[in-house]
Design an enzyme around this catalytic site. Structure first.
Site, PDB file in Angstrom:
ATOM      1  N   ASP A   1       7.067   1.324   2.120  1.00  0.00           N
ATOM      2  CA  ASP A   1       6.578   0.020   0.904  1.00  0.00           C
ATOM      3  C   ASP A   1       7.213   0.751   0.040  1.00  0.00           C
ATOM      4  O   ASP A   1       7.818  -0.245  -0.852  1.00  0.00           O
ATOM      5  CB  ASP A   1       4.822   0.340   0.626  1.00  0.00           C
ATOM      6  CG  ASP A   1       3.580  -0.085   1.754  1.00  0.00           C
ATOM      7  OD1 ASP A   1       3.933   0.664   2.334  1.00  0.00           O
ATOM      8  OD2 ASP A   1       3.594  -1.216   0.935  1.00  0.00           O
TER       9      ASP A   1
ATOM     10  N   ASN B   1      -2.306   2.766   3.222  1.00  0.00           N
ATOM     11  CA  ASN B   1      -2.109   4.276   3.447  1.00  0.00           C
ATOM     12  C   ASN B   1      -2.037   5.260   3.034  1.00  0.00           C
ATOM     13  O   ASN B   1      -2.820   6.515   3.419  1.00  0.00           O
ATOM     14  CB  ASN B   1      -0.232   4.437   3.251  1.00  0.00           C
ATOM     15  CG  ASN B   1       0.938   3.011   3.830  1.00  0.00           C
ATOM     16  OD1 ASN B   1       0.450   3.362   5.257  1.00  0.00           O
ATOM     17  ND2 ASN B   1       1.537   2.336   3.541  1.00  0.00           N
TER      18      ASN B   1
ATOM     19  N   THR C   1       2.588  -6.105   2.720  1.00  0.00           N
ATOM     20  CA  THR C   1       2.772  -4.631   3.576  1.00  0.00           C
ATOM     21  C   THR C   1       2.171  -3.769   4.196  1.00  0.00           C
ATOM     22  O   THR C   1       1.995  -2.622   3.967  1.00  0.00           O
ATOM     23  CB  THR C   1       4.218  -4.325   2.797  1.00  0.00           C
ATOM     24  OG1 THR C   1       4.320  -3.637   1.375  1.00  0.00           O
ATOM     25  CG2 THR C   1       5.677  -5.006   2.733  1.00  0.00           C
TER      26      THR C   1
ATOM     27  N   HIS D   1       9.376   0.073   7.959  1.00  0.00           N
ATOM     28  CA  HIS D   1       9.149  -1.350   8.717  1.00  0.00           C
ATOM     29  C   HIS D   1       9.051  -2.101   7.563  1.00  0.00           C
ATOM     30  O   HIS D   1       9.688  -3.725   7.430  1.00  0.00           O
ATOM     31  CB  HIS D   1       7.296  -1.342   9.039  1.00  0.00           C
ATOM     32  CG  HIS D   1       7.270  -0.047   9.414  1.00  0.00           C
ATOM     33  ND1 HIS D   1       7.125  -0.031  11.333  1.00  0.00           N
ATOM     34  CD2 HIS D   1       6.127   1.443   9.262  1.00  0.00           C
ATOM     35  CE1 HIS D   1       6.587   0.853  11.349  1.00  0.00           C
ATOM     36  NE2 HIS D   1       6.706   2.080  10.956  1.00  0.00           N
ATOM     37  N   ASP D   2       8.320  -1.904   6.674  1.00  0.00           N
ATOM     38  CA  ASP D   2       8.311  -2.779   5.160  1.00  0.00           C
ATOM     39  C   ASP D   2       8.943  -3.566   4.008  1.00  0.00           C
ATOM     40  O   ASP D   2       9.500  -4.607   4.771  1.00  0.00           O
ATOM     41  CB  ASP D   2       7.173  -1.996   4.119  1.00  0.00           C
ATOM     42  CG  ASP D   2       6.172  -2.041   4.989  1.00  0.00           C
ATOM     43  OD1 ASP D   2       5.408  -0.718   3.877  1.00  0.00           O
ATOM     44  OD2 ASP D   2       5.536  -2.159   5.781  1.00  0.00           O
TER      45      ASP D   2
ATOM     46  N   PHE E   1      -1.027  -0.314  12.486  1.00  0.00           N
ATOM     47  CA  PHE E   1      -2.234   0.035  11.847  1.00  0.00           C
ATOM     48  C   PHE E   1      -2.947  -0.926  10.466  1.00  0.00           C
ATOM     49  O   PHE E   1      -4.252  -1.636  10.275  1.00  0.00           O
ATOM     50  CB  PHE E   1      -1.607   0.893  10.703  1.00  0.00           C
ATOM     51  CG  PHE E   1      -2.646   1.375   9.111  1.00  0.00           C
ATOM     52  CD1 PHE E   1      -2.178   0.966   7.846  1.00  0.00           C
ATOM     53  CD2 PHE E   1      -3.946   2.051   9.604  1.00  0.00           C
ATOM     54  CE1 PHE E   1      -3.087   1.222   7.157  1.00  0.00           C
ATOM     55  CE2 PHE E   1      -4.351   2.654   8.848  1.00  0.00           C
ATOM     56  CZ  PHE E   1      -3.908   1.659   7.259  1.00  0.00           C
ATOM     57  N   ASN E   2      -1.631  -1.883   9.892  1.00  0.00           N
ATOM     58  CA  ASN E   2      -2.253  -2.497   8.614  1.00  0.00           C
ATOM     59  C   ASN E   2      -2.686  -4.076   9.322  1.00  0.00           C
ATOM     60  O   ASN E   2      -4.517  -4.478   8.708  1.00  0.00           O
ATOM     61  CB  ASN E   2      -0.845  -3.899   8.341  1.00  0.00           C
ATOM     62  CG  ASN E   2      -0.115  -3.144   7.682  1.00  0.00           C
ATOM     63  OD1 ASN E   2      -0.498  -1.863   7.000  1.00  0.00           O
ATOM     64  ND2 ASN E   2       0.875  -3.647   7.147  1.00  0.00           N
TER      65      ASN E   2
ATOM     66  N   ASP F   1       0.786  -1.156  -0.304  1.00  0.00           N
ATOM     67  CA  ASP F   1      -0.331  -0.333   0.156  1.00  0.00           C
ATOM     68  C   ASP F   1       1.394   1.406  -0.166  1.00  0.00           C
ATOM     69  O   ASP F   1       1.140   1.747   0.652  1.00  0.00           O
ATOM     70  CB  ASP F   1      -0.925   0.404   1.832  1.00  0.00           C
ATOM     71  CG  ASP F   1      -0.098  -0.231   2.283  1.00  0.00           C
ATOM     72  OD1 ASP F   1      -0.974   0.587   3.378  1.00  0.00           O
ATOM     73  OD2 ASP F   1       0.602  -0.254   3.057  1.00  0.00           O
TER      74      ASP F   1
HETATM   75  O1  RIB Z   1       2.061   0.152  10.804  1.00  0.00           O
HETATM   76  C1  RIB Z   1       3.213   0.373  10.107  1.00  0.00           C
HETATM   77  C2  RIB Z   1       2.573  -0.178   8.810  1.00  0.00           C
HETATM   78  O2  RIB Z   1       1.681   0.151   8.252  1.00  0.00           O
HETATM   79  C3  RIB Z   1       3.565   0.220   7.574  1.00  0.00           C
HETATM   80  O3  RIB Z   1       2.704  -0.919   6.559  1.00  0.00           O
HETATM   81  C4  RIB Z   1       3.386   0.740   6.490  1.00  0.00           C
HETATM   82  O4  RIB Z   1       3.597   0.907   4.844  1.00  0.00           O
HETATM   83  C5  RIB Z   1       1.137   1.405   6.714  1.00  0.00           C
HETATM   84  O5  RIB Z   1       1.514   0.281   5.640  1.00  0.00           O
HETATM   85 CA    CA Z   2       2.523  -0.430   4.394  1.00  0.00          CA
END
Ligand code: RIB
Ligand code: CA
Length: 322
Positions: free
Chosen positions: A24, A48, A133, A248-249, A174-175, A19
């Site tokens: 990402d 996102n 991701t 993160h990703d 979040f994801n 996303d």
């Molecule tokens: O919480 C972080 C995740 O949520 C990451 O993948 C960021 O890109 C969002 O998608």
């Molecule tokens: Ca992401």
């Protein structure tokens, strides 16, 4: 295509479901640059930003990386439950605010993300790794449809959840918050699943030293990456008081390129779908308190220096090839 030195072994075929999203975007650059990865397809999801913006961003990132032959397909615009929680508050109006990016040099396929993932699995001579991701809706839908031989999925590695605190809510990442039912499908599928949660990715900080190394590459791709980190870092500073943004990703892709960078823990993981305050929270049973069989390998520690060397080598290789 640029060469990023890696151990000599057959490249891992992957589909990257994402996303984009600043982190990402770095994961896409790493997947394109690494000889240890064969990027068979990119699929997009809401998260996102809207899935339309995520798709446009994915096409622009792949254009920037010179990877215009990678098929891209647009995926879920919302969760299995029909919600569409968005993260523009972190990634900006476009979902990838900051530097100007090239207009896409190619278009997404007419297939949906689920159809493209199924097509890649069907035609592949060997198992394919699904890397997620963003909200894991597309992957869960492939599993639920069962329209292809699911044994063609070698493993599922996802960025999501956390073995400690959340971000989007105090307890939920979040994801996973965006589609907890989808993660429940993945955690119950019986295939090899690797979870890369915030407890791991908060070790992957784009410190000023890291961003300086991007700028010192002295090419366009390095400058774009540095400016992405600048925008991403301003959000993380304002919202969560981070001195540097956790990227993160790319940790998922790095784990495939150099597995030794991450220490894993096999355990039972559940995801809360009904909690009034805790929906989307991953419950990671590190000490087997529920006496349930392990259903995931959970990433626990990261060799951050080696991670950034890998990521920065990839960014530099792409920049020098453009
Ligand atoms: O919480 C972080 C995740 O949520 C990451 O993948 C960021 O890109 C969002 O998608
Ligand atoms: Ca992401």
């Amino acid at each position: 295509m640029p060469e990023v030195p890696t151990q000599d072994r057959r490249p891992t075929p992957i589909v990257l479901d994402c996303d984009p999203g600043h982190d990402d975007a770095i994961a896409l650059l790493l997947a394109v640059a690494s000889r240890a990865i064969e990027l068979r397809a990119v699929t997009t999801t809401f998260g996102n930003c809207s899935v339309g913006d995520a798709t446009r961003n994915a096409l622009r990132i792949l254009t920037l990386a010179g990877a215009t032959s990678v098929p891209v397909a647009k995926g879920a615009s919302g969760s299995l439950a029909g919600t569409s929680e968005l993260g523009n508050y972190v990634h900006g109006t476009s979902g990838l605010d900051g530097p100007e990016l090239p207009e896409p040099a190619f278009a997404a396929t007419d297939l949906t993300a689920v159809e493209l993932i199924e097509q890649v699995l069907t035609v592949s001579a060997e198992p394919v790794t699904l890397v997620a991701t963003g909200p894991i809706t597309n992957v869960a839908t492939v599993l639920q449809r069962g329209a292809v031989d699911l044994s063609k999925i070698g493993e599922i590695i996802f960025m999501g959840g956390s073995a400690d605190r959340g971000n989007h809510t105090p307890t939920a990442e979040f994801n996973t918050y965006a589609d907890p039912e989808a993660l429940a499908v993945v955690l119950g599928c019986g295939l090899p699943v690797k979870m890369v949660g915030l407890n791991l990715t908060h070790q992957a900080l784009a410190t000023p030293k890291v961003v300086a190394r991007m700028r010192e590459m002295n090419h366009h791709v390095g400058r774009v990456a540095a400016e992405w980190m600048g925008f991403f870092g301003s959000s993380y500073r304002a919202i969560w008081e981070f001195d540097a943004p956790p990227v993160h990703d790319p940790c998922t892709v790095a784990a495939l390129i150099r597995p030794e960078l991450i220490q894993w823990r096999k355990c039972f993981v559940a995801v809360e779908t009904a909690g009034e305050w805790t929906r989307g929270t991953t419950v990671v049973d590190l000490y087997d308190r529920y006496h349930r069989p392990a259903n995931a390998e959970v990433a626990m520690t990261l060799d951050a220096d080696a991670y950034w060397d890998l990521v920065l080598d990839a960014v530099d290789a792409l920049g020098q090839a453009r």
